[in-house]
Design a protein around this motif. Structure first.
Motif: not given
Lengths: 237, 295
Positions: A96, A98, A100-101, A105, A109, A112-113, A118, A122, A126, A139, A157
């Motif tokens: 799961n 994402i 495009h991240l 990123d 997440l 961040k949520v 942010p 990050r 890293a 990246l 994550r």
């Protein structure tokens, strides 16, 4: 939410069926103590993923009661669910991620949520990516990563927010046994910091390498204890 | 850390439905601005005309075959009018002036037709003074029957009614356009939620609150709305320049120019602001509502 509850998870005669179909999970009764480490084993289709789904509030039982962090999950308000989920880290079977991240990123997440800054999220992400050996792919987009690399991003994550409960669905499915064992050492490290860990796996080699109790599912039922040396799981049924 | 951060967790760029939003916002803002400016200009013009015309009236006295008698009647009427306190000035219109008024209808040889052209008296009222035109008409008719009074306030009242009705119609149209635009945005936002449902589901499983996801949609809508507002300003600028150029060539002034500059600027900037705020709130509320329905 009480933070010091002894049992992180408590199942009582839990059953699951979809619509009017047969029960996928039947009479599940067990509890997981805070800071414990369990393997959830069983053949493919035994109901491991469905059981994990209960634990991250993905669905409600058709019968029986589930207590999570001391709360009956049927009494949890919709608005409270995100806060419960922020205490749970999940490594999904299909990752799961994402697409495009970047890996960075994706890993950042959960922080961040949860409302963290942010930029700091990050930086922490890293560090974690380095910890799982992906410092050269910070990246990279998930589509450019191999199955094993995606899995490590998913693991990073899941653990970044230092969850109270870590669930991993076949986290070693896409890696060789050697890397699988290495990844499990990562989970153990987290477990030593107080996180309750549940690893669903059908890899007997992996589960036999570690001295942790096993919840074994067969046809939607938990099979009698004794599958492991340390007995932490209470089978009341 | 010098790493480029992706501002959105949801790939809105892949969402083709939202690509129309800037144009919808531009159109809504543009039409609303034009319509509101028209409404305000109409009000302003009506007010100005009311001020100019409401303070004048014209008295028409039919002529007879006895010029001396007509002259006496005219003097009597003037004396009567000058006694009325709300009348500032009452002057007899020169015959040549009366003929000029008739020329458009009867032609340039109107003087040679030998028509019994009535005598005209122009009356200027004192500023903001009420006058009972009917009572004056009755009094004057006692002096000489057949006298008619044209008080411009009467047709000004009709004009005001017409303008008010036009304003109501314009307001209804603006409201309908605004609702249509908001409805489109609700539909597009809902489509966005469906298109990105897998990512939203993942975010929810990670612990994202509806508020967090709604904020992302809101930011995206804000970006699109700014684009739309920019297109709106571009279109407004072009339209104003074109109108100014063409009307300038015809020696006609833009009615908007009757509005004061602060009012004109307020409309130009407030309408887009209201549209943008309405859009971002609609987007946010739609996402929050849908996500609260489906955990």
């Amino acid at each position: 939410m009480a933070k010091n509850e002894k049992d992180i998870v408590r199942f009582q005669n839990v059953g699951l069926r979809y619509d009017r179909g047969p029960e996928i999970l039947s009479n599940l009764t067990f509890r997981l103590e805070k800071g414990s480490f369990h393997f959830l084993t069983g053949s493919s289709g035994a109901g491991k993923s469905s059981l994990l789904k209960f634990l991250y509030l993905g669905h409600e039982p058709s019968r029986g009661t589930i207590h999570l962090f001391g709360r009956d999950i049927t009494t949890i308000l919709r608005s409270e669910i995100p806060f419960f989920r922020q205490r749970i880290g999940v490594v999904f079977q299909d990752f799961n991620l994402i697409n495009h991240l970047s890996a960075l990123d994706n890993v950042a997440l959960p922080l961040k949520v949860a409302g963290f800054d942010p930029r700091r999220a990050r930086i922490h992400a890293a560090e974690l990516l380095s910890w799982v050996g992906l410092e050269d792919h910070i990246l990279s987009l998930p589509l450019s990563l191999s199955g094993g690399q995606k899995q490590r991003v998913a693991i990073a994550r899941a653990v970044i927010a230092q969850p109270d409960l870590l669930l991993a669905d076949e986290p070693t499915g896409n890696v060789d046994d050697q890397l699988a064992v290495k990844l499990l050492y990562l989970f153990e490290e987290l477990n030593k910091m107080g996180t309750t860990v549940v690893i669903a796996t059908h890899n007997r080699y992996v589960s036999s390498e570690f001295d942790h109790p096993i919840l074994h599912l067969e046809n939607g039922r938990l099979i009698a204890p004794g599958a492991n040396k340390k007995e932490k799981v209470n089978h009341d049924a | 850390m010098m790493l480029k951060q992706n501002p959105y967790d949801i790939p809105f760029d892949e969402d083709s439905a939202s690509k129309f939003i800037p144009w919808i916002i531009a159109l809504t803002t543009f039409i609303s601005t034009i319509f509101i400016l028209c409404t305000l200009s109409l009000s302003s013009l009506a007010g100005k005309w009311g001020q100019d015309l409401g303070e004048h009236m014209t008295i028409q006295i039919p002529t007879s075959t006895q010029p001396e008698q007509d002259h006496t009647t005219l003097n009597e009427i003037l004396s009567h009018l000058r006694l009325i306190p709300s009348i500032a000035k009452a002057d007899v219109m020169e015959s040549e002036e009366t003929y000029k008024l008739l020329e458009p209808w009867l032609g340039q040889n109107v003087r040679d037709l030998g028509l019994p052209v009535p005598k005209m008296i122009t009356v200027q009222l004192r500023h903001k003074q009420f006058i009972d035109a009917q009572s004056i008409s009755n009094d004057l008719n006692k002096i000489s029957p057949g006298i008619t009074i044209t008080h411009h306030q009467n047709w000004h009242k009709h004009l005001i009614k017409l303008i008010s009705a036009t304003q109501v119609v314009i307001q209804i149209i603006v409201i309908l356009i605004a609702f249509a635009a908001l409805g489109t945005l609700v539909f597009t936002t809902y489509t966005g939620l469906v298109v990105h449902k897998d990512i939203i589901h993942t975010l929810r499983l990670i612990g994202a609150r509806a508020h967090y996801i709604a904020k992302q949609f809101q930011r995206h809508t804000f970006k699109l709305a700014l684009k739309g507002v920019f297109y709106n300003f571009l279109a407004l600028g072009l339209i104003f320049l074109a109108l100014k150029f063409f009307l300038g060539q015809m020696d006609v002034h833009l009615p908007m120019i009757t509005l004061s500059m602060p009012l004109l600027l307020s409309v130009l900037f407030l309408v887009p602001l209201v549209v943008v705020i309405a859009m971002i709130f609609t987007s946010r509320i739609t996402v929050s509502y849908v996500l609260h329905q489906h955990v």
